[in-house]
Design an enzyme around this catalytic site. Structure first.
Site, PDB file in Angstrom:
ATOM      1  N   TRP A   1       0.847  -1.183   0.000  1.00 33.70           N
ATOM      2  CA  TRP A   1       0.000   0.000   0.000  1.00 33.70           C
ATOM      3  C   TRP A   1       0.899   1.257   0.000  1.00 33.70           C
ATOM      4  O   TRP A   1       1.882   1.322   0.739  1.00 33.70           O
ATOM      5  CB  TRP A   1      -0.899   0.006   1.253  1.00 33.70           C
ATOM      6  CG  TRP A   1      -1.710   1.256   1.323  1.00 33.70           C
ATOM      7  CD1 TRP A   1      -2.895   1.500   0.701  1.00 33.70           C
ATOM      8  CD2 TRP A   1      -1.364   2.457   2.022  1.00 33.70           C
ATOM      9  NE1 TRP A   1      -3.308   2.781   0.961  1.00 33.70           N
ATOM     10  CE2 TRP A   1      -2.381   3.394   1.772  1.00 33.70           C
ATOM     11  CE3 TRP A   1      -0.276   2.840   2.823  1.00 33.70           C
ATOM     12  CZ2 TRP A   1      -2.376   4.683   2.302  1.00 33.70           C
ATOM     13  CZ3 TRP A   1      -0.257   4.126   3.352  1.00 33.70           C
ATOM     14  CH2 TRP A   1      -1.311   5.028   3.095  1.00 33.70           C
TER      15      TRP A   1
ATOM     16  N   ASP B   1     -15.778  11.939  -2.415  1.00 33.21           N
ATOM     17  CA  ASP B   1     -15.231  10.652  -1.984  1.00 33.21           C
ATOM     18  C   ASP B   1     -16.039  10.124  -0.797  1.00 33.21           C
ATOM     19  O   ASP B   1     -17.217  10.472  -0.615  1.00 33.21           O
ATOM     20  CB  ASP B   1     -13.727  10.820  -1.673  1.00 33.21           C
ATOM     21  CG  ASP B   1     -12.943   9.536  -1.875  1.00 33.21           C
ATOM     22  OD1 ASP B   1     -12.970   8.694  -0.956  1.00 33.21           O
ATOM     23  OD2 ASP B   1     -12.323   9.354  -2.943  1.00 33.21           O
ATOM     24  N   ASP B   2     -15.428   9.301   0.014  1.00 32.26           N
ATOM     25  CA  ASP B   2     -16.053   8.641   1.164  1.00 32.26           C
ATOM     26  C   ASP B   2     -16.781   9.660   2.061  1.00 32.26           C
ATOM     27  O   ASP B   2     -16.381  10.810   2.146  1.00 32.26           O
ATOM     28  CB  ASP B   2     -14.922   7.975   1.960  1.00 32.26           C
ATOM     29  CG  ASP B   2     -15.409   6.813   2.779  1.00 32.26           C
ATOM     30  OD1 ASP B   2     -16.613   6.690   2.979  1.00 32.26           O
ATOM     31  OD2 ASP B   2     -14.553   6.018   3.214  1.00 32.26           O
TER      32      ASP B   2
ATOM     33  N   ARG C   1      -9.836  -2.339   8.889  1.00 33.60           N
ATOM     34  CA  ARG C   1     -10.492  -1.029   8.747  1.00 33.60           C
ATOM     35  C   ARG C   1     -11.964  -1.124   9.161  1.00 33.60           C
ATOM     36  O   ARG C   1     -12.837  -0.548   8.533  1.00 33.60           O
ATOM     37  CB  ARG C   1     -10.372  -0.521   7.310  1.00 33.60           C
ATOM     38  CG  ARG C   1     -10.299   0.988   7.211  1.00 33.60           C
ATOM     39  CD  ARG C   1     -10.445   1.472   5.774  1.00 33.60           C
ATOM     40  NE  ARG C   1     -10.196   2.899   5.699  1.00 33.60           N
ATOM     41  CZ  ARG C   1     -10.717   3.699   4.781  1.00 33.60           C
ATOM     42  NH1 ARG C   1     -11.490   3.226   3.841  1.00 33.60           N
ATOM     43  NH2 ARG C   1     -10.432   4.977   4.769  1.00 33.60           N
TER      44      ARG C   1
ATOM     45  N   LYS D   1     -16.366   6.107  -8.380  1.00 32.72           N
ATOM     46  CA  LYS D   1     -15.078   5.566  -7.935  1.00 32.72           C
ATOM     47  C   LYS D   1     -15.394   4.347  -7.088  1.00 32.72           C
ATOM     48  O   LYS D   1     -15.980   4.468  -6.009  1.00 32.72           O
ATOM     49  CB  LYS D   1     -14.316   6.620  -7.125  1.00 32.72           C
ATOM     50  CG  LYS D   1     -13.028   6.099  -6.521  1.00 32.72           C
ATOM     51  CD  LYS D   1     -12.290   7.207  -5.778  1.00 32.72           C
ATOM     52  CE  LYS D   1     -11.114   6.670  -4.987  1.00 32.72           C
ATOM     53  NZ  LYS D   1     -10.491   7.722  -4.167  1.00 32.72           N
ATOM     54  N   TRP D   2     -15.007   3.174  -7.558  1.00 33.29           N
ATOM     55  CA  TRP D   2     -15.402   1.893  -6.947  1.00 33.29           C
ATOM     56  C   TRP D   2     -14.208   1.350  -6.177  1.00 33.29           C
ATOM     57  O   TRP D   2     -13.224   0.945  -6.770  1.00 33.29           O
ATOM     58  CB  TRP D   2     -15.815   0.935  -8.056  1.00 33.29           C
ATOM     59  CG  TRP D   2     -16.374  -0.374  -7.622  1.00 33.29           C
ATOM     60  CD1 TRP D   2     -15.748  -1.336  -6.886  1.00 33.29           C
ATOM     61  CD2 TRP D   2     -17.668  -0.899  -7.933  1.00 33.29           C
ATOM     62  NE1 TRP D   2     -16.573  -2.412  -6.698  1.00 33.29           N
ATOM     63  CE2 TRP D   2     -17.758  -2.182  -7.342  1.00 33.29           C
ATOM     64  CE3 TRP D   2     -18.770  -0.409  -8.655  1.00 33.29           C
ATOM     65  CZ2 TRP D   2     -18.904  -2.977  -7.461  1.00 33.29           C
ATOM     66  CZ3 TRP D   2     -19.892  -1.203  -8.765  1.00 33.29           C
ATOM     67  CH2 TRP D   2     -19.955  -2.469  -8.169  1.00 33.29           C
ATOM     68  N   ASP D   3     -14.338   1.343  -4.847  1.00 31.96           N
ATOM     69  CA  ASP D   3     -13.188   1.015  -4.000  1.00 31.96           C
ATOM     70  C   ASP D   3     -13.304  -0.400  -3.423  1.00 31.96           C
ATOM     71  O   ASP D   3     -14.385  -1.015  -3.428  1.00 31.96           O
ATOM     72  CB  ASP D   3     -13.108   2.044  -2.864  1.00 31.96           C
ATOM     73  CG  ASP D   3     -11.680   2.357  -2.442  1.00 31.96           C
ATOM     74  OD1 ASP D   3     -10.811   1.486  -2.610  1.00 31.96           O
ATOM     75  OD2 ASP D   3     -11.456   3.464  -1.922  1.00 31.96           O
TER      76      ASP D   3
ATOM     77  N   ASN E   1     -11.364  -1.994   0.019  1.00 27.26           N
ATOM     78  CA  ASN E   1     -10.349  -1.579   0.980  1.00 27.26           C
ATOM     79  C   ASN E   1      -9.887  -2.629   1.983  1.00 27.26           C
ATOM     80  O   ASN E   1      -9.400  -2.282   3.060  1.00 27.26           O
ATOM     81  CB  ASN E   1     -10.838  -0.338   1.733  1.00 27.26           C
ATOM     82  CG  ASN E   1     -10.489   0.923   0.960  1.00 27.26           C
ATOM     83  OD1 ASN E   1      -9.418   1.013   0.359  1.00 27.26           O
ATOM     84  ND2 ASN E   1     -11.382   1.893   0.952  1.00 27.26           N
TER      85      ASN E   1
ATOM     86  N   CYS F   1     -10.525   1.276  -7.841  1.00 30.57           N
ATOM     87  CA  CYS F   1      -9.628   1.671  -6.768  1.00 30.57           C
ATOM     88  C   CYS F   1      -9.622   0.536  -5.756  1.00 30.57           C
ATOM     89  O   CYS F   1     -10.629  -0.139  -5.555  1.00 30.57           O
ATOM     90  CB  CYS F   1     -10.161   2.947  -6.112  1.00 30.57           C
ATOM     91  SG  CYS F   1      -9.255   3.465  -4.647  1.00 30.57           S
TER      92      CYS F   1
ATOM     93  N   ASP G   1      -2.544   5.447  -3.280  1.00 33.35           N
ATOM     94  CA  ASP G   1      -2.908   6.476  -2.303  1.00 33.35           C
ATOM     95  C   ASP G   1      -1.724   7.395  -2.013  1.00 33.35           C
ATOM     96  O   ASP G   1      -1.879   8.414  -1.338  1.00 33.35           O
ATOM     97  CB  ASP G   1      -3.381   5.818  -0.997  1.00 33.35           C
ATOM     98  CG  ASP G   1      -4.857   5.446  -1.048  1.00 33.35           C
ATOM     99  OD1 ASP G   1      -5.568   5.972  -1.917  1.00 33.35           O
ATOM    100  OD2 ASP G   1      -5.286   4.623  -0.218  1.00 33.35           O
TER     101      ASP G   1
END
Ligand code: GLA
Length: 691
Positions: free
Chosen positions: A169, A334-335, A411, A444-446, A448, A492, A514
């Site tokens: 990362w 974003d988020d 997370r 934007k498809w994340d 995590n 993403c 990132d």
């Protein structure tokens, strides 16, 4: 259409510069003959007529020569196919026939009730060979422990060198090159997604440079766990075997009547050095993989580094106004806009706007953004759920988990089991509704976190969720794209954790890392460019000192020129930029829009790698060329070397649009261009136009 020998047992596929040839012996052994410069059918037949080496008791004459080594029989190499059924291990196939046409070839085999088809395709005007395998079970159930997409065989050479892209990362896609020693080098992901640790690409060469020499490359189109094994066998033979899944402990079962198709493993031979290989990969992706790649990507603003989770409609409006004034074309929230998502502890899974933050939903902000002349985008992470969410409270069984075992959180989130029909339908319904509820142009498809407890209680073969998850993701993206054709998608995964030819065939760009530090980015982008084009490589200008990673300070100039090497974005807190900074940023955005067609659609030449002092890339499209140059640190007051340009016509003259100077092409190619850089972290853009 491949060339086929009269006896129908030798095939040659050819692209503009290369050929690929295979042959089936009378004993139904499928042998690899050739991968390299163009050859004629007669050459392939001559290769097919060469006897296999003697079969010593401790060596197999098939090892290192077979096109798709199955398990069992006189073979000791890694099998590409490993199946169990009817109390038997391995495969003993008979050749059934072939179909050829449209640049493609299918070779069909049968082992009892299992039909095995090897597929080959060279899309028009490319030297990329796409290979995959399909299994069709007409007999009793079989367990497929492993079904790789292809095995690639290289010609005999004394030594080989392996290039790979590795990282973690914040430090993805860094290039490493090393000698290939006897044995196997295995790269891959056992994490459920493509991963930050390795990109599914390898390249092999003997003595190539950036400009010259043969390079063999292979890239897998798969966004789940994967493995590529590069084996240096006895007699300096090399084979590269790759496909979905990391280990051989079980991929799926095929009941009677069930079928499975592997992802594509693409291979490319090129003799234009590492640079030539990259340009061929880029052209292939722009022409045959990435949707709508002829259309340039807009300059975007993304709110993540500016506002984190602490967002409100008011504050996003203020950012949007500043972004629009800079010339930004796409504004992405974003988020933090949905559910109870005021931090990373809650809300994932609840894809409806947070009523405190967006009382009227997303519509009013989207319309405001449109009114400012920009498109509107949002962030989602559909494959995940926070335990603290409406979704998890309603469906705790919808996540991947093992009966009676802990549910590992990263997370504060768990992975939804997309192999389940009800989960897939929920996501489709929610996302479709979201994209219909407000004028959203971009998603934007994340993703995590990695898979950890990939279980599915009550399913007879829970192992299948590794493959089914990826297929469900692809199906969801395909369905959303079909239902909302105006919406563009960004892949993403905590930065560059999901970058591969599979996801690129259904997304418009990817979030590279990132890490937005402009100096670190040069190395990340250098690695990324080995395989993927600038057209998909998102890069943002963020605040200085860099808040995410290292507190390094850098000028707006350095940050912009670094990010202009890909799809330019801005991710800084524009409400805190001074008037002078905003004016300068506006100039950079204007300049980027001028060079954008050349950067996003041109041929890339890496003039100097990002180690040490001066590094530079050049893009050429038609009569135009753009050079981006960066100086990390000037030492001992030494003058910065001239940059020898590439891809120009030596007999032509070129005008430098920055200085008005006129240069001879031959001089630029042989003696180079001087760019006035000095000190630390300096950067320049040079535009050249043929006169
Ligand atoms: C990941 C992405 C970031 C940002 C955050 C939001 O880390 O890579 O760009 O979207 O998620 O939580």
């Amino acid at each position: 259409m491949p060339d086929i020998s009269e006896d129908g047992r030798t095939w040659v596929l050819s692209g503009p510069a290369s050929s690929y040839a295979v042959h089936i012996t009378e004993r139904d052994e499928l042998l690899h003959l050739h991968w390299g410069p163009r050859i004629a059918l007669a050459d392939a037949e001559a290769l097919a007529a060469r006897p296999l080496p003697d079969h010593w008791p401790f060596e197999s004459s098939l090892d290192g020569r077979e096109e798709y080594p199955v398990e069992g029989g006189p073979r000791f190499t890694r099998p590409a196919l490993s199946v169990r059924g009817a109390g038997r291990r391995g495969t003993e196939w008979v050749y059934e026939g072939h179909e050829a046409g449209d640049g493609g070839l299918r070779l069909r085999f049968r082992d009892g009730g299992l039909l095995i088809t090897l597929h080959y395709r060279m899309p028009p005007a490319t030297d990329v060979v796409e290979r995959w395998v399909s299994l069709d079970n007409r007999g009793p159930a079989v367990e497929v422990l492993r079904a790789d997409s292809a095995t690639w065989t290289l010609p005999e050479r004394d030594t080989w060198r392996l290039s790979q892209l590795h990282g973690r990362w914040g430090a993805e896609s860094r290039l490493a090159r090393s000698e290939l020693t006897p044995g196997e080098k295995v790269v891959g992901s056992r994490r459920g997604h493509t991963s930050h640790q390795h990109l599914p690409w390898v390249a092999l060469d003997t003595d190539a440079t950036e400009e010259r020499g043969e390079v063999y490359g292979c890239a897998l189109g798969w966004s789940g766990s994967w493995r590529i094994a590069v084996a240096r066998l006895p007699d300096a033979r090399v084979q590269i075997t790759g496909g979905a899944g990391h280990d051989d402990s079980g991929l799926l079962t095929l009941g009677p009547g069930e079928a499975y198709t592997t992802p594509v493993f693409a291979g490319l031979w090129n003799d234009g050095g590492f640079g030539g290989a990259s340009r061929a990969w880029h052209a292939y992706q722009r022409d045959h993989v990435v949707p709508d790649a002829g259309r340039d990507r807009p300059v975007l603003f993304n709110s993540w580094e500016a506002t984190g989770f602490d967002i409100s409609e008011e504050q996003q409006r203020a950012l949007a106004e500043r972004a629009a004034a800079l010339g930004v074309e796409l504004f992405v929230v974003d988020d933090g806009w949905f559910g109870a998502r005021t931090g990373d502890r809650a809300g994932l899974g609840d894809w409806t706007p947070n009523p405190d933050r967006f009382p009227g939903g997303l519509g009013p902000l989207a319309r405001h953004v449109h009114g400012l002349g920009m498109r509107f985008g949002i962030w989602v992470e559909p494959e995940m759920v926070n335990p603290d969410s409406e979704l998890y409270r309603a469906h705790p069984d919808w996540v991947q988990h093992q009966p009676g075992r802990k549910r590992t959180e990263f997370r504060n989130q768990l992975v939804l089991n997309l192999a389940r029909e009800d989960v897939r339908e929920y996501l489709w319904e929610r996302l479709d509704r979201l994209l219909s509820s407000a004028p959203v142009d971009y998603v934007k498809w994340d993703f995590n976190r990695c898979f950890t407890d990939a279980g599915w209680p009550d399913d007879p073969y829970p192992q299948r969720l590794w493959v089914d998850h990826v297929r469900a993701l692809y199906a969801l993206l395909d369905r959303l794209r079909a239902a909302h054709p105006g919406v563009a998608f960004e892949s993403c995964s905590g930065g560059g954790g999901r970058v591969d030819l599979g996801v690129l065939s259904r997304t418009d760009q990817v979030w590279t890392s990132d890490n937005t530090d402009p100096l670190d980015r040069l190395a990340i982008q250098h690695g990324f460019s080995q395989i993927h084009p600038a057209r998909v490589m998102a890069a943002w200008v963020t605040d200085s000192p860099n808040a995410m990673l290292n507190h390094r300070s850098s000028s707006l100039r350095f940050r912009f020129v670094s990010a202009m090497a890909g799809v330019l974005g801005i991710g800084g807190d524009l409400t805190r930029w001074t008037r002078e900074e905003l004016a300068e940023a506006g100039d950079w955005v204007r300049l980027y829009k001028e060079i954008r067609p050349v950067v996003q659609r041109g041929d890339l030449y890496r003039l100097r790698p990002p180690e040490g002092g001066l590094s530079a890339v050049q893009y050429v499209l038609g009569d135009e060329a753009v050079v981006l140059a960066w100086l990390q640190a000037q030492r001992y007051g030494e003058p910065v070397p001239a940059l020898r340009l590439r891809g120009l016509d030596p007999a032509a003259t070129y005008e430098c649009l920055e200085t008005g100077e006129v240069h001879r092409g031959g001089v630029l190619l042989h003696h180079g261009l001087r760019v006035g850089l000095c000190g630390d972290l300096d950067a320049a853009v040079v535009r050249l136009k043929r006169k």
